[in-house]
Design a protein around this motif. Structure first.
Motif, PDB file in Angstrom:
ATOM      1  N   LYS A 185       6.798   4.005   2.647  1.00  0.00           N
ATOM      2  CA  LYS A 185       7.817   3.829   3.678  1.00  0.00           C
ATOM      3  C   LYS A 185       9.029   4.668   3.288  1.00  0.00           C
ATOM      4  N   CYS A 241       4.562  -4.584   3.685  1.00  0.00           N
ATOM      5  CA  CYS A 241       5.311  -3.580   4.468  1.00  0.00           C
ATOM      6  C   CYS A 241       6.107  -4.258   5.580  1.00  0.00           C
ATOM      7  N   ASP A 245      10.153  -4.188   6.337  1.00  0.00           N
ATOM      8  CA  ASP A 245      10.747  -3.936   7.657  1.00  0.00           C
ATOM      9  C   ASP A 245      11.766  -5.012   8.003  1.00  0.00           C
ATOM     10  N   GLN A 256       6.574   4.447   8.262  1.00  0.00           N
ATOM     11  CA  GLN A 256       5.532   4.776   7.300  1.00  0.00           C
ATOM     12  C   GLN A 256       5.213   6.266   7.395  1.00  0.00           C
TER      13      GLN A 256
END
Length: 381
Positions: A185, A241, A245, A256
């Protein structure tokens, strides 16, 4: 080139008798670090090459210290495993091919790549070794199992000794499974201080970030990029992930990166291709929270820099007063190592940050315990 420990003992005994110094070398990828050495005989360790034992099920690899790093990495990759510390490769820094380092050189220099923040350095995965000391004596430390207690933890001492204590002939390393999925990311446009705050926040979260780095716009050729790597099984990576966020929803989008783009960026951090050239290259270690202060101190000198280890490692190519760089690191409790420089600069400026007198005295006593005649004292450091 010695090919057995008996040959190595003889070479050290002969050097001792002749009053010679021995410069231990393998792939020679780090030969231009430190002072130029003239009055020392090369002790080429590439004769100690080859796989001794590999047990993928037990995650243990024993290999000759002179085995090329590229060969070791290819072997473990063929069994879907990896060296956890993802070794940094000094070869390209000096215009040499990647992968030419020997595994013994990697261990002796205590090298680690971007995943140092999550999985440790070479010393943390060195289970044991065989070596010959400056006394010309063969000895073994550690063992080929993870749970082993043998008194003094010599593996921690030897890793990072840069060939000044012993000549490694064999190393036993813990390996780990390769992650099923790796996702990077990134956030664009952050200044150094903001990037370090973001990386520290991510590394301190439950997202289990495996690496965090920052490439500024002047190096990137566009907007700066702050990188966060998340690895593991698919569902776990997806969940972590999403956690990132949510964590950074207040500061901006965290997209990403495409896999090839991400691989390229992490490769740039491993080879330092953006910092290639003739300018002196410094490796500066500080507490991550102090990284922005170092950047502020070296940018007026025209430095090109990159941040790794969440801001705790600054690579800086800068042709400025070395005293300014070392003073900046010392003020925040860090240290600065001169990695690349002209022969004249390396002869004037020690590679390693000067140690406190008490620490320097202790280091000398330790070296004399392993090498009382100074066979490995070439003057390089």
């Amino acid at each position: 080139m010695p090919r057995s420990e008996a040959d190595l003992c003889d070479a050290i005994a002969q050097a001792t008798g002749d009053g010679e110094r021995l410069a231990i070398t393998g792939g020679a990828t780090k030969a231009d670090i430190g002072r130029h050495v003239e009055n020392a005989r090369c002790l080429d360790m590439r004769g100690f090459s080859g796989i001794v034992d590999y047990d993928p099920a037990e995650l243990v690899l024993t290999v000759g210290a002179g085995t090329p790093l590229a060969e070791v990495e290819a072997l473990v990759a063929s069994r879907e495993q990896k060296l956890p510390f993802a070794p940094f490769d000094y070869g390209p820094v000096f215009g040499r091919p990647a992968g030419a380092s020997t595994i013994g050189g990697v261990v002796a220099a205590g090298i680690a790549g971007s995943q140092r923040v999550s999985q440790g350095s070479a010393r943390d995965h060195l289970l044991g070794f065989r070596a010959v000391s400056g006394r010309g004596e063969t000895f073994i430390a550690g063992a080929k199992v993870v749970k082993n207690v043998t008194g003094y933890d010599l593996s921690k001492l030897v890793s990072g000794s840069w060939g000044r204590l012993v000549a490694l002939t064999e190393v036993t390393l813990k390996v780990l499974p390769r992650p099923r999925l790796s996702v990077t990311k990134a956030m664009e446009g952050l200044a150094a201080a903001d990037a370090i705050r973001l990386m520290s926040r991510a590394l301190g979260s439950q997202a289990d970030v495996s690496a965090a780095a920052h490439i500024p716009g002047q190096v990137q050729g566009g907007a700066s990029l702050t990188l966060l790597k998340v690895e593991g099984f698919g569902p776990s990576v997806t969940a972590r992930c999403a956690m990132l966020d949510a964590l950074f929803s207040d500061v901006g989008n965290l997209p990403q990166l495409d896999g090839d783009v991400a691989d390229h960026l992490w490769s740039e951090l491993r080879t330092l291709r953006p910092l290639a050239g003739d300018a002196p290259l410094w490796r500066i270690n500080v507490a991550p929270r102090e990284g922005a202060a170092i950047v502020a101190a070296i940018e007026p000198l025209g430095a090109k820099w990159m941040l790794d280890w969440g801001g705790g490692l600054i690579w800086a190519a800068v042709d400025g007063d070395p005293a300014i760089i070392r003073d900046a690191a010392a003020r925040v409790g860090g240290h600065a190592m001169l990695v690349r420089g002209s022969t004249d600069l390396r002869d004037r400026i020690a590679a390693f940050h000067p140690a406190a007198p008490a620490v320097a005295a202790l280091e000398t006593r330790v070296r004399r315990a392993f090498d009382p005649n100074g066979v490995f004292e070439t003057g390089r450091f």
